[in-house]
Scaffold this active site. Structure first.
Site, PDB file in Angstrom:
ATOM      1  N   LYS A 143      41.695  24.799  34.707  1.00 29.87           N
ATOM      2  CA  LYS A 143      42.576  25.403  34.384  1.00 29.87           C
ATOM      3  C   LYS A 143      43.086  26.475  35.441  1.00 29.87           C
ATOM      4  O   LYS A 143      44.411  26.735  35.746  1.00 29.87           O
ATOM      5  CB  LYS A 143      42.521  26.094  33.252  1.00 29.87           C
ATOM      6  N   ARG A 159      41.909  30.127  22.091  1.00 29.58           N
ATOM      7  CA  ARG A 159      40.713  29.376  21.955  1.00 29.58           C
ATOM      8  C   ARG A 159      40.140  29.152  20.589  1.00 29.58           C
ATOM      9  O   ARG A 159      39.262  28.490  20.315  1.00 29.58           O
ATOM     10  CB  ARG A 159      39.501  30.028  22.846  1.00 29.58           C
ATOM     11  N   ARG A 181      29.116  27.554  26.685  1.00 29.31           N
ATOM     12  CA  ARG A 181      30.595  27.637  26.846  1.00 29.31           C
ATOM     13  C   ARG A 181      31.130  26.387  26.169  1.00 29.31           C
ATOM     14  O   ARG A 181      32.155  26.554  25.440  1.00 29.31           O
ATOM     15  CB  ARG A 181      30.848  28.154  28.049  1.00 29.31           C
ATOM     16  N   ARG A 226      28.318  34.974  36.315  1.00 23.84           N
ATOM     17  CA  ARG A 226      27.088  34.944  35.703  1.00 23.84           C
ATOM     18  C   ARG A 226      27.179  33.798  34.668  1.00 23.84           C
ATOM     19  O   ARG A 226      26.049  32.903  34.295  1.00 23.84           O
ATOM     20  CB  ARG A 226      26.902  36.130  34.939  1.00 23.84           C
ATOM     21  N   ARG A 276      30.726  24.379  41.553  1.00 23.66           N
ATOM     22  CA  ARG A 276      31.691  25.493  41.750  1.00 23.66           C
ATOM     23  C   ARG A 276      30.748  26.829  41.971  1.00 23.66           C
ATOM     24  O   ARG A 276      30.962  27.593  42.807  1.00 23.66           O
ATOM     25  CB  ARG A 276      32.234  25.813  40.181  1.00 23.66           C
TER      26      ARG A 276
HETATM   27  P1  AMP Z   1      36.957  32.140  31.107  1.00 25.13           P
HETATM   28  O1  AMP Z   1      37.350  32.793  32.224  1.00 25.13           O
HETATM   29  O2  AMP Z   1      38.325  31.626  30.363  1.00 25.13           O
HETATM   30  O3  AMP Z   1      36.125  30.954  31.067  1.00 25.13           O
HETATM   31  O4  AMP Z   1      36.394  33.016  30.222  1.00 25.13           O
HETATM   32  C1  AMP Z   1      35.079  33.571  30.076  1.00 25.13           C
HETATM   33  C2  AMP Z   1      34.641  34.176  28.742  1.00 25.13           C
HETATM   34  O5  AMP Z   1      35.477  35.070  28.193  1.00 25.13           O
HETATM   35  C3  AMP Z   1      34.514  32.918  27.645  1.00 25.13           C
HETATM   36  O6  AMP Z   1      33.317  32.290  27.822  1.00 25.13           O
HETATM   37  C4  AMP Z   1      34.566  33.729  26.537  1.00 25.13           C
HETATM   38  O7  AMP Z   1      33.207  34.630  26.379  1.00 25.13           O
HETATM   39  C5  AMP Z   1      35.415  35.012  26.911  1.00 25.13           C
HETATM   40  N1  AMP Z   1      36.845  34.555  26.576  1.00 25.13           N
HETATM   41  C6  AMP Z   1      37.921  34.381  27.318  1.00 25.13           C
HETATM   42  N2  AMP Z   1      39.133  34.027  26.761  1.00 25.13           N
HETATM   43  C7  AMP Z   1      38.875  34.274  25.340  1.00 25.13           C
HETATM   44  C8  AMP Z   1      39.378  33.976  24.140  1.00 25.13           C
HETATM   45  N3  AMP Z   1      40.601  33.406  24.198  1.00 25.13           N
HETATM   46  N4  AMP Z   1      38.791  33.848  22.997  1.00 25.13           N
HETATM   47  C9  AMP Z   1      37.435  34.358  22.971  1.00 25.13           C
HETATM   48  N5  AMP Z   1      36.758  34.523  24.121  1.00 25.13           N
HETATM   49  C10 AMP Z   1      37.309  34.527  25.182  1.00 25.13           C
END
Ligand code: AMP
Length: 197
Positions: free
Chosen positions: A13, A88, A150, A140, A127
C-alpha cells in the site's frame, strides 16, 4: 479524488500510495506514519499508541478517527487524499463515512491489494533486510513475530472492511502479488474507470 488503499500489512500500500501522490498531486494519509511520528515526538497520543504498535495490535478507534478527522480538514486534503492504513475496523469505516458526509463529501473508490497471506512473512523479512542494507531504519514491527500479530489483527478486524465497501459499490480488487509496475497499471485502470479523464 478520495481513495482508500486496503490490504494486509506488507501488501504494498505504501509503495503504491507514494506513486499516486506524485501522479495525482494529493496527499497520502497514513495513520501508521502519523502514529510513528507521534511516538517519536512523545505526544500524549504517541505515549498511548507505543506499546500497542510494538505488539502488532490495533490502536483504539477513537484515537485514529480523531487523527484522521483533523488531517482531512487540512488545506492540502481539500482536493482529495489517499488513505493508507485507515480504516482498519468497520467502526473506523463508519466514522469516516460520517465525517465525509458531514462535509458533503464521498469516497471515489476503495482499492484492495489482494495478496497470498503465506507469502507476506517472506515479503516483510525482505523489506527489513533491504532497509537494513540501504542503511535505513528497520521498523520494529517488521520483526517476523510482531508481523504475525499484525496479520492476525488484520484477519480479525480489518478483513470485515472489504465487504463494507463492496456493499457500497466502492470496492475494486487488484492483484497485489503482481510486480510493482503491473499493480500500478491495474490501479490506474481502476482510477480511469471511477474518474474518467
Ligand atoms: P502501518 O504503518 O499502517 O502498518 O501501521 C503500523 C501500526 O500502527 C499498526 O500495526 C497499528 O498498531 C497502528 N495503526 C495504524 N493505523 C491504524 C488504524 N487505522 N487503526 C488502528 N491502529 C492503527
Amino acid at each position: 479524488m478520495r481513495l482508500i488503499l486496503l490490504g494486509p500489512p506488507g501488501a504494498g500500500k505504501g509503495t503504491q500510495a507514494a506513486r499516486l501522490v506524485r501522479n495525482l498531486g494529493i496527499p497520502q494519509l497514513s495513520t501508521g506514519d502519523m502514529l510513528r511520528a507521534a511516538v517519536a515526538t512523545g505526544t500524549p497520543i504517541g505515549l498511548k499508541a507505543k506499546a500497542v504498535m510494538e505488539s502488532g495490535g490495533l490502536v483504539p478507534d477513537e484515537i485514529v478517527v480523531g487523527i484522521i478527522s483533523e488531517r482531512i480538514s487540512e488545506p492540502d486534503a481539500k482536493n482529495g487524499f489517499i488513505l493508507d492504513g485507515f480504516p482498519r475496523t468497520v467502526n473506523q469505516a463508519e466514522a469516516l463515512e460520517a465525517m465525509l458526509a458531514a462535509k458533503g463529501l464521498k469516497l471515489d473508490a476503495a482499492i484492495e491489494l489482494t495478496v497470498d497471506a503465506a507469502n507476506l512473512v517472506d515479503r516483510i523479512v525482505n523489506r527489513a533486510a533491504e532497509a537494513k542494507a540501504a542503511g535505513q531504519p528497520v521498523r520494529r514491527d517488521d520483526d517476523p513475530e510482531v508481523f504475525k500479530s499484525r496479520l492476525a489483527a488484520y484477519e480479525r478486524e480489518t478483513s470485515a472492511v472489504t465487504p463494507f465497501y463492496r456493499a457500497r459499490g466502492l470496492l475494486h480488487q487488484v492483484d497485489g502479488m503482481a510486480p510493482i509496475d503491473e499493480v500500478a497499471k491495474a490501479i490506474d485502470a481502476v482510477l480511469s474507470e471511477v474518474a474518467p479523464a
